[in-house]
Design a protein around this motif. Structure first.
Motif, short mmCIF file in Angstrom:
data_model
loop_
_atom_site.label_atom_id
_atom_site.label_comp_id
_atom_site.label_asym_id
_atom_site.label_seq_id
_atom_site.Cartn_x
_atom_site.Cartn_y
_atom_site.Cartn_z
N ALA A 161 0.84 -1.21 0.00
CA ALA A 161 0.00 0.00 0.00
C ALA A 161 0.87 1.26 0.00
O ALA A 161 0.61 2.21 -0.75
N ALA A 193 2.70 1.65 -3.40
CA ALA A 193 1.75 2.08 -4.44
C ALA A 193 1.41 3.56 -4.26
O ALA A 193 1.32 4.31 -5.24
N GLN A 215 2.24 6.32 -7.04
CA GLN A 215 1.14 7.13 -7.58
C GLN A 215 1.42 8.62 -7.40
O GLN A 215 1.19 9.43 -8.30
N LEU A 225 -2.42 9.29 1.40
CA LEU A 225 -1.21 8.82 0.71
C LEU A 225 -0.01 8.89 1.65
O LEU A 225 0.79 7.96 1.77
N ARG A 226 0.09 10.01 2.33
CA ARG A 226 1.21 10.22 3.26
C ARG A 226 1.21 9.16 4.37
O ARG A 226 2.25 8.59 4.69
N ALA A 275 -0.16 6.19 4.30
CA ALA A 275 0.15 4.85 3.76
C ALA A 275 1.67 4.68 3.64
O ALA A 275 2.23 3.62 3.97
N ASP A 308 -7.72 -4.59 -1.74
CA ASP A 308 -6.49 -4.52 -2.54
C ASP A 308 -5.60 -3.41 -1.96
O ASP A 308 -6.02 -2.25 -1.91
N PRO A 309 -4.37 -3.76 -1.51
CA PRO A 309 -3.53 -2.75 -0.86
C PRO A 309 -3.19 -1.55 -1.74
O PRO A 309 -2.81 -0.50 -1.23
N THR A 310 -3.33 -1.71 -3.06
CA THR A 310 -3.00 -0.57 -3.93
C THR A 310 -4.23 0.32 -4.18
O THR A 310 -4.15 1.30 -4.90
N SER A 311 -5.36 -0.04 -3.58
CA SER A 311 -6.60 0.69 -3.89
C SER A 311 -6.84 1.86 -2.93
O SER A 311 -6.31 1.89 -1.81
N TYR A 345 -8.46 0.68 0.33
CA TYR A 345 -7.52 0.22 1.37
C TYR A 345 -7.01 1.42 2.16
O TYR A 345 -7.00 1.42 3.39
N ARG A 346 -6.59 2.47 1.44
CA ARG A 346 -6.02 3.64 2.13
C ARG A 346 -7.07 4.33 3.00
O ARG A 346 -6.77 4.80 4.10
N GLN A 378 -7.44 2.25 6.02
CA GLN A 378 -6.25 2.45 6.86
C GLN A 378 -6.36 3.76 7.64
O GLN A 378 -6.07 3.84 8.84
N ILE A 423 -6.33 4.55 11.72
CA ILE A 423 -5.47 5.55 12.35
C ILE A 423 -6.31 6.49 13.21
O ILE A 423 -5.97 6.81 14.35
N THR A 473 -2.55 12.66 11.14
CA THR A 473 -1.37 12.29 10.35
C THR A 473 -0.34 11.56 11.19
O THR A 473 -0.02 11.98 12.31
N LEU A 474 0.22 10.50 10.62
CA LEU A 474 1.31 9.78 11.28
C LEU A 474 2.60 10.59 11.13
O LEU A 474 2.85 11.18 10.08
#
Lengths: 73, 518
Positions: free
Chosen positions: A14, A17, A21, A45-46, A48, B334-337, B340-341, B344, B348, B379-380
């Motif tokens: 993840a 990707a 991207q 994005l950040r 991930a 799908d981890p690239t989708s 998924y984000r 995730q 968090i 944000t992490l």
């Protein structure tokens, strides 16, 4: 592969990707330089990318981005 | 004894940096140069009482027009967070023509930080109106609490903020950090106040949406500077300024590389989530620790901290992430989708809510969340103390704030170190240059002072990374020794040196200097 290892691999995929991207290129050599780049990104994005970096050594992350870029082509 | 205001004006005309510096020792040295020994003695005798001195000073400054020098000294300041903006203000008041360059085009940081009386005094020393404007946007900490592991709570009384006293500014980071924080302010509100004020200064030119590029130093060791638009475009030369102040924050790798300044980690890394909760806290600061069980049976201490100014409708929180937390939503996505984000991100935010609730002491399950910047989400980030091996470069560059190094947020030292301690060092430097002292020696003095200030911040919070070492002072002293020896070239890795020193005191091996492995 343990449950934990599988989860770590998903997090890596993840993050890689997300980086591919966002930037469309291989990350810089130094992790610090990459972290500086993240300021520009959307939070998801950040985050991930950061989660992947937390779970794996930097070189592993860079290799995963390379693989993600090849797939993107 | 009557004060000779004209004599004081003469001194300020030749030593304009004293308009932002109330140090009587500096005034006496300058007066001796301008008025001679007996004139200086007479002037200083008339200024013995501090209230008389401050009144005479205000009168002399207000009546002395800004001297437009035919060839004014020039300065470039890069990075306009609070420290950079105050550096630009000090240099402008001292008669420099300042180009102030900032990458961003506005101030949107939701971070709230605590400040000490020292900051109010510092602002008053630069411009009394600035201290008043600060007090308009900052609010008193009405309750500071610290929850210990066994659930016990300690409350700390916080004095109410007072009007700024230009003579009250502490002279070092050590002295400044000995004070307890007393106010809370939203970062963007403070930055907007200073930026709006800076816009009105006659000899400051602001360049937002730009970044600087440093040349190689010339044969005299001076760096030239150019600036380029953030999104690309034509580069504009800013020449070879007398002084370049780099206040770009901790992560500015490009400028650091061009200046040949090394930065190294001086603590292990901790994982954090930061953001805001749309719920006011009415002027409270709270920290909380909890020992959590790990998958391998061990325990881990998790820290959470929240700050909620009475003048903000939100609370700022930073919460630690356990080392075995991966934030993986599972195998069904799908981890690239994007899905998924998004999932995730939800994980968090769930962690952020649960830990922040412990500090806020209320149900925040429905409260709206935001991230460190307007429009972002929680944000992490990786928290790790850092230090530079020097705070100057060549014959005309000095660095300031987080660029010099960083400590732990629990100290509340970041903005204060930049805006109080480093700014005081800058004032000293500018005054030394007005006195005609050797520039290289004056810059070296600035560098040593700025490093010492940052070290004071770092040593106060470094124990947070070593809960297994019971005595905080042991960690603090080992940190100072390891980092000082690295700065002076006596070891090659301050963190490795620190951890070696801590082994006899209970630090378990293998070293945890690298980011804790999941």
């Amino acid at each position: 592969m343990s449950v934990d290892d599988a989860a770590k691999q998903r997090v890596l995929k993840a993050g890689a990707a997300a980086y591919a991207q966002a930037f469309g290129r291989v990350p810089p050599n130094e992790r610090e330089a990459l972290e500086h780049e993240l300021d520009e990104l959307a939070t998801e994005l950040r985050n991930a990318i950061t989660a992947a970096l937390w779970a794996h050594p930097y070189v592993t992350f860079v290799d995963a981005v390379r693989r993600a870029l090849v797939k993107a082509v | 004894m009557k004060v000779d205001t004209r004599a004081l004006q003469q001194v300020y005309a030749q030593f304009p940096s004293l308009k932002v510096n109330t140090d009587k020792g500096a005034l006496e040295a300058a007066a001796t140069k301008v008025l001679g020994a007996s004139g200086a003695r007479e002037l200083m005798a008339s200024l013995q009482q501090n209230d008389v001195y401050l009144a005479a000073r205000s009168e002399a400054i207000s009546q002395s027009p800004d001297v437009q020098q035919q060839q004014p000294k020039r300065a470039v300041v890069s990075g306009l967070s609070a420290g950079g903006m105050l550096a630009a203000a000090v240099l402008a008041k001292a008669g420099y023509q300042v180009d102030a360059v900032e990458l961003r085009d506005g101030y949107t940081r939701n971070i709230q930080f605590s400040t000490r009386q020292a900051m109010i005094d510092e602002l008053a020393s630069i411009e009394p109106a600035l201290a008043e404007k600060f007090l308009d946007v900052a609010a008193h900490i009405v309750r500071g609490s610290h929850s210990t592991l066994n659930g016990e709570k300690k409350f700390t009384e916080r004095a109410a903020p007072k009007a700024g006293d230009p003579m009250g500014v502490p002279q070092s980071g050590e002295e400044m950090l000995n004070e307890a924080p007393i106010t809370l302010v939203e970062c963007k509100m403070f930055e907007r106040v200073v930026f709006d004020w800076l816009k009105q200064q006659p000899n400051v030119t602001l360049h937002t949406n730009h970044q600087i590029v440093m040349s190689q130093p010339d044969e005299l060791g001076r760096y030239s500077v150019s600036m380029t638009p953030r999104k690309g475009g034509t580069s504009v030369s800013l020449g070879t300024p007398d002084l370049v102040v780099v206040a770009e924050g901790g992560g500015s790798a490009a400028t650091r590389k061009s200046l040949g300044i090394e930065s190294m980690a001086t603590s292990p890394a901790s994982r954090m989530v930061a953001g805001t909760i749309e719920r006011p806290s009415g002027g409270r600061v709270a920290s909380h620790y909890v020992d959590q069980k790990k998958a391998d049976g061990g325990t881990e201490r998790i820290l959470a901290m929240a700050l909620g100014s009475a003048k903000a409708d939100k609370t700022w929180a930073i919460v630690e992430v356990p080392t075995d937390e991966l934030f993986d939503p599972g195998p069904n996505l799908d981890p690239t989708s994007k899905e998924y984000r998004d999932a995730q991100q939800s994980l968090i935010e769930k962690h952020f809510r649960s830990e922040a609730a412990l500090v806020i002491e209320g149900d925040i399950s429905e409260a709206k969340l935001e991230g460190p910047f307007e429009g972002s989400r929680p944000t992490l980030f990786t928290l790790q103390q850092k230090m530079s091996n020097k705070a100057t470069a060549g014959a005309n560059v000095l660095t300031l704030g987080d660029f010099v190094g960083t400590g732990h947020f629990i100290v509340g030292g970041g903005v204060a170190t930049a805006t109080v301690s480093h700014i005081e060092r800058l004032k000293d430097l500018v005054f030394d240059l007005e006195l005609g002292l050797d520039k290289a020696a004056s810059l070296a003095k600035y560098g040593q002072g700025a490093i010492a200030d940052t070290l004071a911040w770092g040593r106060r919070g470094v124990y947070e990374f070593y809960p297994e070492v019971k005595d905080r002072n042991v960690v603090s002293e080992a940190y100072v020794k390891a980092v000082t020896e690295w700065v002076s070239g006596k070891n090659k890795d301050p963190l490795a040196a620190l951890e070696k020193l801590l082994v006899p005191h209970g630090l378990s091996l293998p070293p945890i200097g690298t980011p804790k492995a999941a």
